[in-house]
Design an enzyme around this catalytic site. Sequence first.
Site, PDB file in Angstrom:
ATOM      1  N   SER A   1       0.833  -1.199   0.000  1.00  0.00           N
ATOM      2  CA  SER A   1       0.000   0.000   0.000  1.00  0.00           C
ATOM      3  C   SER A   1       0.867   1.248   0.000  1.00  0.00           C
ATOM      4  O   SER A   1       1.985   1.247   0.535  1.00  0.00           O
ATOM      5  CB  SER A   1      -0.902   0.014   1.238  1.00  0.00           C
ATOM      6  OG  SER A   1      -1.558   1.256   1.386  1.00  0.00           O
TER       7      SER A   1
ATOM      8  N   TYR B   1      -1.661  -0.725  10.141  1.00  0.00           N
ATOM      9  CA  TYR B   1      -1.784  -1.102   8.729  1.00  0.00           C
ATOM     10  C   TYR B   1      -0.540  -0.703   7.946  1.00  0.00           C
ATOM     11  O   TYR B   1      -0.020  -1.484   7.140  1.00  0.00           O
ATOM     12  CB  TYR B   1      -3.021  -0.438   8.144  1.00  0.00           C
ATOM     13  CG  TYR B   1      -3.293  -0.757   6.694  1.00  0.00           C
ATOM     14  CD1 TYR B   1      -3.930  -1.939   6.329  1.00  0.00           C
ATOM     15  CD2 TYR B   1      -2.941   0.141   5.683  1.00  0.00           C
ATOM     16  CE1 TYR B   1      -4.202  -2.230   4.999  1.00  0.00           C
ATOM     17  CE2 TYR B   1      -3.214  -0.136   4.356  1.00  0.00           C
ATOM     18  CZ  TYR B   1      -3.842  -1.320   4.019  1.00  0.00           C
ATOM     19  OH  TYR B   1      -4.108  -1.602   2.688  1.00  0.00           O
TER      20      TYR B   1
END
Length: 254
Positions: free
Chosen positions: A145, A160
């Site tokens: 990401s 995350y």
Amino acid sequence: MSTATTPARTVVLTGAASPRGIGLAAARRLAAEGSAVAILDVRGAEDAAAGIAAEFGVPALGLTVDVTDVASVDAAFRYVQEELPPATGLVNLAGISSPTPFLEITPEEWDRVFEVNMKGTFLVTQRALPAMIEAGTGRIVSLSSISAQRGGGTYSKVAYSAAKAGIIGFTRAVAREVGEHGITVNAVAPGPVDTDIMGGTLDDERKAAMSQGSLMGRVASREEVAALICFLLGEDAGIITAATYDINGGLQIS
């Protein structure tokens, strides 16, 4: 749509059952290109696979799997190996987000984010590799990401971002160990994408806010990310390994 020949390979995709997800878009594209597909997800996998089989005429399996559980992963791969062509492609997409600020996140939530995003990728990749080594070929793509590169700043925060940064290091290290077997291992790092992972369906206002600073002025579509994943799974990407591909419209320039 149907294919005239038996697929030469199976691509296993984790976390690919969501109707508005990158994984299902990738699975549909792979099926259109003639690959058999196996969708491993905690819910919806059977329906997703049935839809793909009906539309594209390729073998497709949908299996309910917990990627954090060794026995669940092992059982799924045994079934895939019995029912489908050789599984020489893998896409690690299973993941969960975490918008909780660092000082508020509990150890339990931290562990859960790493269990799904990082441990799941480890378990599935480790289970998939022996068949690829035996075949002398393989393609592995894992989803990282932009959050890993920027330290958050989109929707999810520290847990995350840290887990997705782990995917990048994992990708590079595994690529070093398996390159001699003809296996490539790469990561894809999307910016904001029009899926439901970031707290629900994105309306036009949220899309505009998330694309601020992007050179292209918009969020990515699921199909655009799927196209990149499928390229890295293909024959033309045979010399590409240990790489992280940004797909963020210039929101992050590495």
